[in-house]
Design a protein around this motif. Structure first.
Motif, PDB file in Angstrom:
ATOM      1  N   GLU A   6      41.060  52.828  46.792  1.00 26.20           N
ATOM      2  CA  GLU A   6      40.174  53.980  46.965  1.00 26.20           C
ATOM      3  C   GLU A   6      38.891  53.611  47.714  1.00 26.20           C
ATOM      4  OE1 GLU A   6      39.512  55.492  43.076  1.00 26.20           O
ATOM      5  OE2 GLU A   6      41.585  56.158  42.767  1.00 26.20           O
ATOM      6  N   THR A   7      38.474  52.347  47.587  1.00 24.59           N
ATOM      7  CA  THR A   7      37.225  51.918  48.237  1.00 24.59           C
ATOM      8  C   THR A   7      37.431  50.784  49.232  1.00 24.59           C
ATOM      9  OG1 THR A   7      36.792  50.438  46.359  1.00 24.59           O
ATOM     10  CG2 THR A   7      35.793  52.638  46.295  1.00 24.59           C
ATOM     11  N   ASN A   8      38.521  50.026  49.093  1.00 22.36           N
ATOM     12  CA  ASN A   8      38.728  48.856  49.969  1.00 22.36           C
ATOM     13  C   ASN A   8      40.215  48.668  50.254  1.00 22.36           C
ATOM     14  OD1 ASN A   8      38.202  46.563  51.454  1.00 22.36           O
ATOM     15  ND2 ASN A   8      37.941  45.230  49.685  1.00 22.36           N
ATOM     16  N   PRO A   9      40.837  49.608  50.971  1.00 21.99           N
ATOM     17  CA  PRO A   9      42.292  49.568  51.153  1.00 21.99           C
ATOM     18  C   PRO A   9      42.791  48.383  51.954  1.00 21.99           C
ATOM     19  CG  PRO A   9      41.301  51.260  52.540  1.00 21.99           C
ATOM     20  CD  PRO A   9      40.222  50.780  51.626  1.00 21.99           C
ATOM     21  N   LYS A  10      41.944  47.763  52.764  1.00 20.74           N
ATOM     22  CA  LYS A  10      42.376  46.618  53.577  1.00 20.74           C
ATOM     23  C   LYS A  10      41.942  45.282  52.985  1.00 20.74           C
ATOM     24  CE  LYS A  10      42.451  49.266  57.893  1.00 20.74           C
ATOM     25  NZ  LYS A  10      41.968  49.342  59.296  1.00 20.74           N
ATOM     26  N   GLY A  11      41.385  45.305  51.760  1.00 24.00           N
ATOM     27  CA  GLY A  11      40.885  44.081  51.153  1.00 24.00           C
ATOM     28  C   GLY A  11      41.968  43.239  50.525  1.00 24.00           C
ATOM     29  N   LEU A  12      41.575  42.063  50.063  1.00 25.91           N
ATOM     30  CA  LEU A  12      42.464  41.159  49.339  1.00 25.91           C
ATOM     31  C   LEU A  12      42.219  41.304  47.843  1.00 25.91           C
ATOM     32  CD1 LEU A  12      42.245  37.826  51.389  1.00 25.91           C
ATOM     33  CD2 LEU A  12      43.944  39.651  51.588  1.00 25.91           C
ATOM     34  N   MET A  13      43.266  41.115  47.051  1.00 25.07           N
ATOM     35  CA  MET A  13      43.122  41.104  45.595  1.00 25.07           C
ATOM     36  C   MET A  13      43.844  39.886  45.037  1.00 25.07           C
ATOM     37  SD  MET A  13      45.585  44.395  44.704  1.00 25.07           S
ATOM     38  CE  MET A  13      45.842  44.050  42.959  1.00 25.07           C
ATOM     39  N   LEU A  14      43.187  39.239  44.092  1.00 31.18           N
ATOM     40  CA  LEU A  14      43.735  38.056  43.428  1.00 31.18           C
ATOM     41  C   LEU A  14      44.039  38.425  41.983  1.00 31.18           C
ATOM     42  CD1 LEU A  14      44.362  34.986  43.389  1.00 31.18           C
ATOM     43  CD2 LEU A  14      41.990  34.618  42.709  1.00 31.18           C
ATOM     44  N   VAL A  15      45.307  38.382  41.606  1.00 40.04           N
ATOM     45  CA  VAL A  15      45.738  38.773  40.268  1.00 40.04           C
ATOM     46  C   VAL A  15      45.881  37.525  39.415  1.00 40.04           C
ATOM     47  CG1 VAL A  15      47.540  39.897  38.930  1.00 40.04           C
ATOM     48  CG2 VAL A  15      46.963  40.755  41.207  1.00 40.04           C
ATOM     49  N   ALA A  16      45.263  37.540  38.236  1.00 42.83           N
ATOM     50  CA  ALA A  16      45.323  36.374  37.356  1.00 42.83           C
ATOM     51  C   ALA A  16      45.393  36.812  35.903  1.00 42.83           C
ATOM     52  CB  ALA A  16      44.101  35.482  37.563  1.00 42.83           C
ATOM     53  N   PRO A  17      46.231  36.162  35.100  1.00 44.10           N
ATOM     54  CA  PRO A  17      46.190  36.408  33.657  1.00 44.10           C
ATOM     55  C   PRO A  17      44.864  35.926  33.087  1.00 44.10           C
ATOM     56  CG  PRO A  17      48.226  35.298  34.311  1.00 44.10           C
ATOM     57  CD  PRO A  17      47.293  35.219  35.477  1.00 44.10           C
ATOM     58  N   SER A  18      44.521  36.425  31.905  1.00 39.90           N
ATOM     59  CA  SER A  18      43.226  36.103  31.305  1.00 39.90           C
ATOM     60  C   SER A  18      43.308  34.975  30.290  1.00 39.90           C
ATOM     61  CB  SER A  18      42.661  37.344  30.604  1.00 39.90           C
ATOM     62  OG  SER A  18      43.552  37.791  29.595  1.00 39.90           O
ATOM     63  N   ASP A  19      44.500  34.383  30.099  1.00 39.74           N
ATOM     64  CA  ASP A  19      44.665  33.413  29.011  1.00 39.74           C
ATOM     65  C   ASP A  19      45.120  32.045  29.494  1.00 39.74           C
ATOM     66  OD1 ASP A  19      47.165  34.194  29.810  1.00 39.74           O
ATOM     67  OD2 ASP A  19      47.868  34.802  27.823  1.00 39.74           O
ATOM     68  N   HIS A  20      44.840  31.710  30.762  1.00 36.81           N
ATOM     69  CA  HIS A  20      45.239  30.415  31.291  1.00 36.81           C
ATOM     70  C   HIS A  20      44.076  29.426  31.264  1.00 36.81           C
ATOM     71  CE1 HIS A  20      48.902  31.991  33.786  1.00 36.81           C
ATOM     72  NE2 HIS A  20      48.964  32.311  32.509  1.00 36.81           N
ATOM     73  N   VAL A  21      44.407  28.151  31.198  1.00 34.12           N
ATOM     74  CA  VAL A  21      43.416  27.082  31.250  1.00 34.12           C
ATOM     75  C   VAL A  21      43.573  26.358  32.584  1.00 34.12           C
ATOM     76  CG1 VAL A  21      42.676  24.900  30.245  1.00 34.12           C
ATOM     77  CG2 VAL A  21      43.314  26.787  28.756  1.00 34.12           C
ATOM     78  N   ILE A  22      42.503  26.356  33.378  1.00 35.05           N
ATOM     79  CA  ILE A  22      42.483  25.650  34.669  1.00 35.05           C
ATOM     80  C   ILE A  22      41.174  24.867  34.704  1.00 35.05           C
ATOM     81  CG2 ILE A  22      42.626  25.872  37.168  1.00 35.05           C
ATOM     82  CD1 ILE A  22      43.999  28.558  36.772  1.00 35.05           C
ATOM     83  N   PRO A  23      41.169  23.614  34.257  1.00 33.85           N
ATOM     84  CA  PRO A  23      39.902  22.895  34.071  1.00 33.85           C
ATOM     85  C   PRO A  23      39.142  22.606  35.359  1.00 33.85           C
ATOM     86  CG  PRO A  23      41.701  21.872  32.816  1.00 33.85           C
ATOM     87  CD  PRO A  23      42.319  22.855  33.751  1.00 33.85           C
ATOM     88  N   ASP A  24      39.853  22.382  36.484  1.00 35.82           N
ATOM     89  CA  ASP A  24      39.189  21.974  37.724  1.00 35.82           C
ATOM     90  C   ASP A  24      38.947  23.201  38.597  1.00 35.82           C
ATOM     91  OD1 ASP A  24      38.307  20.864  40.100  1.00 35.82           O
ATOM     92  OD2 ASP A  24      39.673  19.158  40.008  1.00 35.82           O
ATOM     93  N   ASP A  25      37.772  23.801  38.474  1.00 37.69           N
ATOM     94  CA  ASP A  25      37.466  25.016  39.230  1.00 37.69           C
ATOM     95  C   ASP A  25      37.480  24.774  40.740  1.00 37.69           C
ATOM     96  OD1 ASP A  25      37.220  26.376  36.875  1.00 37.69           O
ATOM     97  OD2 ASP A  25      35.032  26.462  36.883  1.00 37.69           O
ATOM     98  N   ASP A  26      36.996  23.603  41.179  1.00 34.78           N
ATOM     99  CA  ASP A  26      36.942  23.313  42.618  1.00 34.78           C
ATOM    100  C   ASP A  26      38.346  23.198  43.210  1.00 34.78           C
ATOM    101  OD1 ASP A  26      34.181  23.344  42.587  1.00 34.78           O
ATOM    102  OD2 ASP A  26      33.995  21.168  42.354  1.00 34.78           O
ATOM    103  N   ALA A  27      39.242  22.511  42.508  1.00 32.74           N
ATOM    104  CA  ALA A  27      40.611  22.374  43.003  1.00 32.74           C
ATOM    105  C   ALA A  27      41.296  23.730  43.078  1.00 32.74           C
ATOM    106  CB  ALA A  27      41.403  21.417  42.103  1.00 32.74           C
ATOM    107  N   PHE A  28      41.063  24.578  42.086  1.00 34.20           N
ATOM    108  CA  PHE A  28      41.664  25.905  42.099  1.00 34.20           C
ATOM    109  C   PHE A  28      41.080  26.741  43.234  1.00 34.20           C
ATOM    110  CE2 PHE A  28      41.908  30.342  40.515  1.00 34.20           C
ATOM    111  CZ  PHE A  28      43.289  30.440  40.438  1.00 34.20           C
ATOM    112  N   ALA A  29      39.769  26.641  43.460  1.00 33.55           N
ATOM    113  CA  ALA A  29      39.140  27.373  44.560  1.00 33.55           C
ATOM    114  C   ALA A  29      39.717  26.938  45.904  1.00 33.55           C
ATOM    115  CB  ALA A  29      37.630  27.164  44.538  1.00 33.55           C
ATOM    116  N   ASN A  30      40.002  25.655  46.052  1.00 29.96           N
ATOM    117  CA  ASN A  30      40.603  25.169  47.295  1.00 29.96           C
ATOM    118  C   ASN A  30      42.006  25.735  47.483  1.00 29.96           C
ATOM    119  OD1 ASN A  30      38.336  23.645  47.897  1.00 29.96           O
ATOM    120  ND2 ASN A  30      39.133  21.785  46.928  1.00 29.96           N
ATOM    121  N   ALA A  31      42.757  25.853  46.386  1.00 26.06           N
ATOM    122  CA  ALA A  31      44.106  26.430  46.478  1.00 26.06           C
ATOM    123  C   ALA A  31      44.029  27.891  46.916  1.00 26.06           C
ATOM    124  CB  ALA A  31      44.818  26.300  45.135  1.00 26.06           C
TER     125      ALA A  31
END
Length: 474
Positions: A104-129
Motif C-alpha cells: 500500500e505504501t512501498n510496492p517496489k520495496g524489499l521485505m525480509l521475513v523472519a520468525p521471532s524465535d530464532h537465535v543468531i548470535p553473530d549479528d554482523d555475519a547475519f547482516a553480511n548474509a
C-alpha cells in the motif's frame, strides 16, 4: 546505485510447545528470555534494526498483541504496523497479508521475513548474509537462507543445492525442498554436503512475492487480499477481517508457493543459528563445560545436563545426572533425557487431553496493564500477586461471585469502588465488596505491586463484567 530500505516482517504467532513448561500457548517461547536478558522476539527485532531497515511489520495473534507492543516499547522500537490474525493460518497467509500491507505504501520495496524465535548470535555475519542476498532479490529472485549443518539433524527441513556451497555466501539456485528426514537420511545428506537446513527466513521484493502468490495460490490471494482491504484499526493495531480470512487455507509459504516457483535462490549461512526447537537446542546454545544452569540451579557431578529454576526462591539440585533436562516452574516440572526432548510436544497433548491447565496456561497471566500470578488457592479463597505497569489501568469491572481485599506492598494505587476514589499507599489496604464496580490504576512512574485476597463461591477469571476498558476488551 544504493540499495533500497528493507522492511522486516516478524512472525510471532507460534506456540512453541516443545519448550514446555516455560513456553505455553498463553505465553510462547518467543516472548521469554530463554537466552540472555531479552526475549527472542526482542532480539529478532533488534537484529533487523538500523539504517538499512524500515520500521518492522509484526504479524501476531489477538492474545499477544499487547505483549508485542510492550516488548517493543522496552527496546524503544516503534513498529510500522502490528497485524492481528483472526486465527493462526501458518506462514502462507501471514506473509501474504504483510506483503499486501507493505504494498500500500512501498510496492517496489524489499521485505525480509523472519520468525521471532530464532537465535543468531553473530549479528554482523547475519547482516553480511542479508547484504549478499539483496542484488538477487532486487533482480526478482525469491531468496531463502540455508544454514550449513553441523550435525545430522532430523528436526529441520532441508534445502538441496546442485553443488556443495563452499565458504561463500553468494546466492545460488535452489534445486529442491526436502522434508524432515529420518536419522539415516540426515546422515547421508550431511555427508554429501549439498544440503542446508531450511531456516524459514526469506528476502524478496513485495511485487515479486505478490506475483508469485497470484500465480500459484490465487484463491488464497483473493481471500487474504479481502481480509487486508477490510481490516479495521483498533488501538494502534490492524485487525484483519475475520470472514474473508477464514476462507484462506492453513498452509506454510513453502507448500503454498515456494515449491512451485522457478525463481528461487539460496544464500548459505555458516554462522551460528538455532530455532530453539527443543530443550536440547537450548542446552547447545547455553552450555558451558557441558552444563547449562539457570536460576537457583546447582549441579553436582553432572554432565551434559540442563537445569533451570524459573521460580524465585526455589532451588533445583541435581546429583550424578548425565544427558538430562530438568525445568522447574511454579506449577509444573519437566524431567527428560536430552535425546527425548522432541517428545515434550506429545506430553503436552496428553496433559491437554487430561484437561490439565498446565498444558496451555502460563502461571503468570500477562495482561495489557501488567501481570498477575496465583500464590495460593483453596476452597472459597485465592491469593494473587498483581503487578501494574506505570500509568496503566485495569478495566472498570465487577464480579457476581467474589469479593476482594487489596493490600499495596509497593508503590501507590488509585482505587475506585463505586463512587469512591482514593489513593492507597504501601502497607495500606482496601476492601472491594461483591458486586461493587471497581477499578485499579497505577498513577506512578514505577511498577505497583499489591496482594489480592479473593473470597467467594467461584473464583474463575471469567467472572468479570467489564463496564469500561481502555484496552477495548470484551
Amino acid at each position: 546505485m544504493e540499495s533500497q530500505t528493507i522492511t522486516p516482517v516478524i512472525l510471532c504467532g507460534g506456540s512453541g510447545t516443545r519448550l514446555w513448561p516455560l513456553s505455553r500457548k498463553s505465553y510462547p517461547k518467543q516472548f521469554a528470555p530463554l537466552i540472555g536478558a531479552t526475549s527472542l522476539f526482542q532480539a529478532s527485532v533488534k537484529r533487523l534494526s538500523g539504517a538499512r531497515y524500515a520500521a518492522p511489520v509484526v504479524v501476531t495473534g489477538d492474545s499477544f498483541r499487547f505483549t508485542v507492543v510492550q516488548q517493543l516499547d522496552e527496546i524503544s522500537v516503534d513498529p510500522g504496523a502490528v497485524l492481528i490474525e483472526p486465527t493462526g493460518k501458518d506462514t502462507g497467509p501471514a506473509i501474504l497479508a504483510a506483503a499486501l500491507h507493505i504494498a500500500e505504501t512501498n510496492p517496489k520495496g524489499l521485505m525480509l521475513v523472519a520468525p521471532s524465535d530464532h537465535v543468531i548470535p553473530d549479528d554482523d555475519a547475519f547482516a553480511n548474509a542479508i547484504a549478499s542476498a539483496v542484488p538477487a532479490a532486487e533482480a526478482g529472485d525469491l531468496v531463502t537462507f540455508g544454514i550449513k549443518p553441523d550435525r545430522p539433524e532430523t528436526g529441520y527441513g532441508y534445502l538441496e543445492l546442485e553443488h556443495r556451497p563452499g565458504n561463500t555466501q553468494e546466492p545460488r539456485p535452489l534445486k529442491s525442498f526436502v522434508e524432515k528426514p529420518n536419522a539415516t537420511d540426515a546422515a547421508t545428506m550431511m555427508a554429501e554436503g549439498c544440503y542446508l537446513w531450511n531456516a524459514g527466513i526469506f528476502l524478496f521484493s513485495v511485487q515479486t512475492i505478490l506475483d508469485t502468490y497470484r500465480a500459484n495460490a490465487p484463491d488464497m490471494y483473493a481471500a487474504v487480499n479481502t481480509a487486508v482491504n477490510e481490516a479495521k484499526p483498533d488501538l494502534g493495531f490492524l485487525r484483519l477481517a475475520p470472514e474473508p480470512w477464514a476462507a484462506a487455507p492453513s498452509i506454510s509459504i513453502d507448500y503454498a508457493v515456494m515449491e512451485k516457483a522457478s525463481n528461487l535462490s539460496v544464500v548459505p549461512y555458516g554462522g551460528r543459528w538455532s530455532d530453539l526447537g527443543d530443550w536440547a537446542a537450548v542446552w547447545r546454545e547455553t552450555e558451558t563445560k557441558g552444563l547449562s544452569l539457570s536460576g537457583a540451579a546447582t549441579a553436582i557431578d553432572c554432565e551434559n545436563t540442563l537445569l533451570r529454576s524459573e521460580v524465585e526462591g526455589q532451588a533445583i539440585v541435581a546429583i550424578g545426572l548425565d544427558d538430562i533436562v530438568a525445568v522447574a516452574m511454579p506449577d509444573a516440572v519437566l524431567v527428560s533425557h536430552k535425546s527425548r526432548t522432541q517428545d515434550v510436544k506429545s506430553a503436552v497433548r496428553i496433559l491437554k487431553k487430561n484437561h490439565a491447565p498446565q498444558a496451555e496456561h502460563f502461571p503468570k497471566d500477562h495482561r495489557p496493564w501488567g501481570w498477575f500470578e496465583s500464590l495460593a488457592m483453596g476452597e472459597r479463597f485465592q491469593v494473587k500477586r498483581i503487578v501494574v505497569n506505570p500509568g496503566a489501568s485495569l478495566s472498570l469491572q465487577s464480579h457476581h461471585h467474589r469479593s476482594e481485599h487489596w493490600i499495596v506492598v509497593q508503590g501507590t494505587a488509585k482505587v475506585s469502588v463505586n463512587e469512591s476514589i482514593r489513593l492507597v499507599s504501601e502497607n495500606q489496604s482496601i476492601y472491594v465488596p461483591l458486586g461493587a464496580q471497581h477499578r485499579l490504576e497505577n498513577p506512578g512512574k514505577l511498577h505497583m505491586v499489591l496482594i489480592e485476597v479473593q473470597t467467594g463461591g467461584y473464583l474463575g477469571e471469567d467472572d468479570i463484567i467489564r463496564h469500561e476498558d481502555v484496552y477495548a476488551r470484551t
